[in-house]
Design a protein around this motif. Structure first.
Motif, PDB file in Angstrom:
ATOM      1  N   ASP A  36      49.297  33.186  34.112  1.00 51.35           N
ATOM      2  CA  ASP A  36      49.279  34.757  34.089  1.00 51.35           C
ATOM      3  C   ASP A  36      49.811  35.155  32.996  1.00 51.35           C
ATOM      4  O   ASP A  36      50.039  36.501  32.605  1.00 51.35           O
ATOM      5  N   LYS A 106      53.698  39.419  44.622  1.00 49.32           N
ATOM      6  CA  LYS A 106      52.675  38.563  44.637  1.00 49.32           C
ATOM      7  C   LYS A 106      51.681  38.580  43.096  1.00 49.32           C
ATOM      8  O   LYS A 106      51.037  37.720  42.977  1.00 49.32           O
ATOM      9  N   SER A 107      51.985  39.505  42.402  1.00 45.07           N
ATOM     10  CA  SER A 107      51.141  39.594  41.238  1.00 45.07           C
ATOM     11  C   SER A 107      51.820  39.939  39.842  1.00 45.07           C
ATOM     12  O   SER A 107      53.040  40.315  40.351  1.00 45.07           O
TER      13      SER A 107
END
Length: 154
Positions: A36, A106-107
């Motif tokens: 990410d 979660k992100s």
């Protein structure tokens, strides 16, 4: 009552300064990743540029340092910066640097949103000297599940 509240605040502050060795592993790490980091660099860069600051790029050493700390806090089940200066030395990171930690989101965009909403974390995102970042997450079988670490460097 004020004295008790003040003492509790001091105790919480000191707990956040625990060393890495004080974070005894008690949870199983299910996975960790730096995938990410590119998305984080884009989001953070857009935020910084909108405020007249330079964009940031992903740095592999900062990713390694972030992944190390994400795994440490995930294994412990709680957030702590530990001995940040020593850790930066161990990873060969020199100059201005800072670290943001988070748990539960979660992100990557939800995590960065939390950091923007927190004055101290936001200050790190907008550190004028920042040019590079590393971001990692670690998933564990713990209360928060997902732990995030962002290392920002010169």
């Amino acid at each position: 009552m004020r004295i008790a509240a003040f003492c509790a605040l001091i105790a919480l502050g000191l707990a956040g300064c625990a060393s890495d060795s004080a974070l005894a592993p008690s949870h199983k790490i299910l996975a960790s990743s730096t995938t990410d980091a590119a998305a984080a660099a884009q989001l953070i860069s857009a935020y910084r540029v909108s405020r007249g600051l330079s964009p940031v790029t992903v740095d592999s050493r900062l990713n390694e340092a972030a992944e190390h700390q994400a795994r440490v806090v995930a294994a412990a089940g709680r957030l702590s910066h530990g001995n940040f200066i020593k850790r930066m030395d161990q990873f060969g990171i020199i100059g201005y640097s800072a670290e943001n930690l988070s748990a539960g989101a979660k992100s990557v965009d939800a995590t960065i949103g939390r950091w923007k909403a927190s004055p101290g974390h936001n200050s790190n995102l907008l550190m004028p000297q920042a040019r590079r970042i590393g971001l990692a997450r670690a998933d564990a079988d713990s209360r928060y599940g997902r732990y995030w670490a962002l290392v920002i460097g010169q």
